[in-house]
Write a protein that holds these residues in place. Structure first.
Motif, PDB file in Angstrom:
ATOM      1  N   MET A   1       0.849  -1.180   0.000  1.00 16.74           N
ATOM      2  CA  MET A   1       0.000   0.000   0.000  1.00 16.74           C
ATOM      3  C   MET A   1       0.891   1.237   0.000  1.00 16.74           C
ATOM      4  SD  MET A   1      -3.031   0.992   2.630  1.00 16.74           S
ATOM      5  CE  MET A   1      -4.391   1.601   1.687  1.00 16.74           C
ATOM      6  N   THR A   2       0.507   2.208  -0.837  1.00 13.41           N
ATOM      7  CA  THR A   2       1.241   3.468  -0.910  1.00 13.41           C
ATOM      8  C   THR A   2       0.277   4.621  -0.665  1.00 13.41           C
ATOM      9  OG1 THR A   2       0.867   3.797  -3.271  1.00 13.41           O
ATOM     10  CG2 THR A   2       2.808   2.480  -2.643  1.00 13.41           C
ATOM     11  N   GLU A   3       0.816   5.809  -0.520  1.00 14.65           N
ATOM     12  CA  GLU A   3      -0.031   6.972  -0.265  1.00 14.65           C
ATOM     13  C   GLU A   3      -1.020   7.214  -1.407  1.00 14.65           C
ATOM     14  OE1 GLU A   3       0.330  11.587   1.099  1.00 14.65           O
ATOM     15  OE2 GLU A   3       1.856  10.163   1.701  1.00 14.65           O
ATOM     16  N   SER A   4      -0.644   6.822  -2.616  1.00 16.50           N
ATOM     17  CA  SER A   4      -1.563   7.002  -3.750  1.00 16.50           C
ATOM     18  C   SER A   4      -2.798   6.100  -3.641  1.00 16.50           C
ATOM     19  CB  SER A   4      -0.845   6.747  -5.076  1.00 16.50           C
ATOM     20  OG  SER A   4      -0.449   5.403  -5.178  1.00 16.50           O
ATOM     21  N   ASP A   5      -2.744   5.083  -2.762  1.00 19.86           N
ATOM     22  CA  ASP A   5      -3.899   4.205  -2.534  1.00 19.86           C
ATOM     23  C   ASP A   5      -4.916   4.830  -1.588  1.00 19.86           C
ATOM     24  OD1 ASP A   5      -2.923   2.059  -4.129  1.00 19.86           O
ATOM     25  OD2 ASP A   5      -1.591   1.491  -2.481  1.00 19.86           O
ATOM     26  N   LEU A   6      -4.502   5.869  -0.875  1.00 17.20           N
ATOM     27  CA  LEU A   6      -5.409   6.532   0.069  1.00 17.20           C
ATOM     28  C   LEU A   6      -6.339   7.477  -0.667  1.00 17.20           C
ATOM     29  CD1 LEU A   6      -2.866   7.447   2.892  1.00 17.20           C
ATOM     30  CD2 LEU A   6      -4.617   5.660   2.961  1.00 17.20           C
ATOM     31  N   PRO A   7      -7.534   7.691  -0.122  1.00 18.35           N
ATOM     32  CA  PRO A   7      -8.449   8.656  -0.737  1.00 18.35           C
ATOM     33  C   PRO A   7      -7.844  10.060  -0.683  1.00 18.35           C
ATOM     34  CG  PRO A   7      -9.567   7.347   0.952  1.00 18.35           C
ATOM     35  CD  PRO A   7      -8.113   7.056   1.050  1.00 18.35           C
ATOM     36  N   PRO A   8      -8.265  10.951  -1.585  1.00 15.27           N
ATOM     37  CA  PRO A   8      -7.767  12.329  -1.534  1.00 15.27           C
ATOM     38  C   PRO A   8      -8.225  13.026  -0.250  1.00 15.27           C
ATOM     39  CG  PRO A   8      -9.377  12.061  -3.305  1.00 15.27           C
ATOM     40  CD  PRO A   8      -9.174  10.720  -2.688  1.00 15.27           C
ATOM     41  N   PRO A   9      -7.435  13.988   0.239  1.00 12.66           N
ATOM     42  CA  PRO A   9      -7.795  14.675   1.490  1.00 12.66           C
ATOM     43  C   PRO A   9      -9.138  15.389   1.456  1.00 12.66           C
ATOM     44  CG  PRO A   9      -5.530  15.159   0.891  1.00 12.66           C
ATOM     45  CD  PRO A   9      -6.133  14.407  -0.263  1.00 12.66           C
ATOM     46  N   ASP A  10      -9.607  15.785   0.283  1.00 14.67           N
ATOM     47  CA  ASP A  10     -10.873  16.514   0.195  1.00 14.67           C
ATOM     48  C   ASP A  10     -12.074  15.596  -0.018  1.00 14.67           C
ATOM     49  OD1 ASP A  10     -10.201  15.741  -2.376  1.00 14.67           O
ATOM     50  OD2 ASP A  10     -10.725  17.657  -3.287  1.00 14.67           O
ATOM     51  N   THR A  11     -11.923  14.312   0.296  1.00 20.68           N
ATOM     52  CA  THR A  11     -13.009  13.340   0.122  1.00 20.68           C
ATOM     53  C   THR A  11     -14.236  13.767   0.919  1.00 20.68           C
ATOM     54  OG1 THR A  11     -11.490  11.534  -0.301  1.00 20.68           O
ATOM     55  CG2 THR A  11     -13.677  10.923   0.476  1.00 20.68           C
ATOM     56  N   LYS A  19     -13.355   4.109   3.079  1.00 24.70           N
ATOM     57  CA  LYS A  19     -13.201   3.913   4.522  1.00 24.70           C
ATOM     58  C   LYS A  19     -12.207   2.795   4.795  1.00 24.70           C
ATOM     59  CE  LYS A  19     -17.981   5.222   5.534  1.00 24.70           C
ATOM     60  NZ  LYS A  19     -19.269   4.725   6.041  1.00 24.70           N
ATOM     61  N   ALA A  20     -12.342   1.688   4.061  1.00 25.85           N
ATOM     62  CA  ALA A  20     -11.444   0.543   4.243  1.00 25.85           C
ATOM     63  C   ALA A  20     -10.009   0.914   3.884  1.00 25.85           C
ATOM     64  CB  ALA A  20     -11.920  -0.636   3.395  1.00 25.85           C
ATOM     65  N   GLU A  21      -9.811   1.756   2.875  1.00 29.93           N
ATOM     66  CA  GLU A  21      -8.462   2.182   2.497  1.00 29.93           C
ATOM     67  C   GLU A  21      -7.812   2.987   3.614  1.00 29.93           C
ATOM     68  OE1 GLU A  21      -9.473   4.222  -1.106  1.00 29.93           O
ATOM     69  OE2 GLU A  21      -9.218   2.429  -2.343  1.00 29.93           O
ATOM     70  N   VAL A  22      -8.574   3.857   4.257  1.00 35.32           N
ATOM     71  CA  VAL A  22      -8.032   4.650   5.361  1.00 35.32           C
ATOM     72  C   VAL A  22      -7.666   3.733   6.529  1.00 35.32           C
ATOM     73  CG1 VAL A  22      -8.502   6.474   7.042  1.00 35.32           C
ATOM     74  CG2 VAL A  22      -9.229   6.759   4.667  1.00 35.32           C
ATOM     75  N   VAL A  23      -8.549   2.803   6.868  1.00 33.12           N
ATOM     76  CA  VAL A  23      -8.258   1.858   7.956  1.00 33.12           C
ATOM     77  C   VAL A  23      -7.012   1.044   7.620  1.00 33.12           C
ATOM     78  CG1 VAL A  23      -9.092  -0.175   9.225  1.00 33.12           C
ATOM     79  CG2 VAL A  23     -10.628   1.764   8.808  1.00 33.12           C
ATOM     80  N   ALA A  24      -6.906   0.555   6.395  1.00 32.57           N
ATOM     81  CA  ALA A  24      -5.740  -0.229   5.984  1.00 32.57           C
ATOM     82  C   ALA A  24      -4.479   0.621   6.039  1.00 32.57           C
ATOM     83  CB  ALA A  24      -5.950  -0.793   4.581  1.00 32.57           C
ATOM     84  N   GLY A  25      -4.573   1.876   5.653  1.00 29.70           N
ATOM     85  CA  GLY A  25      -3.416   2.769   5.707  1.00 29.70           C
ATOM     86  C   GLY A  25      -2.912   2.969   7.118  1.00 29.70           C
ATOM     87  N   VAL A  26      -3.828   3.138   8.056  1.00 28.40           N
ATOM     88  CA  VAL A  26      -3.426   3.297   9.459  1.00 28.40           C
ATOM     89  C   VAL A  26      -2.856   1.990   9.996  1.00 28.40           C
ATOM     90  CG1 VAL A  26      -4.275   3.734  11.810  1.00 28.40           C
ATOM     91  CG2 VAL A  26      -5.025   5.200   9.906  1.00 28.40           C
ATOM     92  N   LEU A  30       1.235   3.289   7.195  1.00 26.69           N
ATOM     93  CA  LEU A  30       1.440   4.262   6.134  1.00 26.69           C
ATOM     94  C   LEU A  30       1.097   5.672   6.618  1.00 26.69           C
ATOM     95  CD1 LEU A  30       2.043   4.867   3.130  1.00 26.69           C
ATOM     96  CD2 LEU A  30      -0.365   4.390   2.663  1.00 26.69           C
ATOM     97  N   ILE A  31       0.069   5.770   7.441  1.00 32.62           N
ATOM     98  CA  ILE A  31      -0.395   7.044   7.971  1.00 32.62           C
ATOM     99  C   ILE A  31      -0.801   6.807   9.424  1.00 32.62           C
ATOM    100  CG2 ILE A  31      -2.738   6.635   7.101  1.00 32.62           C
ATOM    101  CD1 ILE A  31      -2.973   9.654   6.588  1.00 32.62           C
ATOM    102  N   SER A  32      -0.524   7.760  10.284  1.00 31.64           N
ATOM    103  CA  SER A  32      -0.890   7.588  11.698  1.00 31.64           C
ATOM    104  C   SER A  32      -2.380   7.867  11.878  1.00 31.64           C
ATOM    105  CB  SER A  32      -0.085   8.538  12.580  1.00 31.64           C
ATOM    106  OG  SER A  32      -0.504   9.881  12.389  1.00 31.64           O
TER     107      SER A  32
END
Length: 83
Positions: A1-11, A19-26, A30-32
């Motif tokens: 997973m990379t930052e490009s897999d996360l939704p854009p900040p203005d979602t 939602k699942a992408e954000v949970v997976a990123g945390v 990848l992201i705190s």
């Protein structure tokens, strides 16, 4: 997973996949949690509810139209044909 897999900040529209992408990123580090909440204007409680729903019900638990069926302490909606 990379930052490009996360939704854009203005979602604005939070579908299950985003939602699942954000949970997976945390979860992957990848992201705190704090950065995710700041970036997406989420409360910690909202993020943790997404995480609990995924753990309990899989991605389908994140469907906005079914939240009342999955949230603890909430009555289950009447269903057509339910006994």
């Amino acid at each position: 997973m990379t930052e490009s897999d996360l939704p854009p900040p203005d979602t604005k529209r939070w579908v299950m996949r985003r939602k699942a992408e954000v949970v997976a990123g945390v979860r992957s580090g990848l992201i705190s949690l704090e950065e995710a909440c700041r970036r997406y204007t989420l409360s910690v409680e909202e993020f943790l509810s997404w995480q609990r729903l995924i753990d309990s019900h899989g991605m389908r638990g994140l469907r906005a139209t079914r939240l009342q069926d999955y949230r603890p302490g909430q009555p289950v909606r009447d269903r057509v044909g339910a006994d």
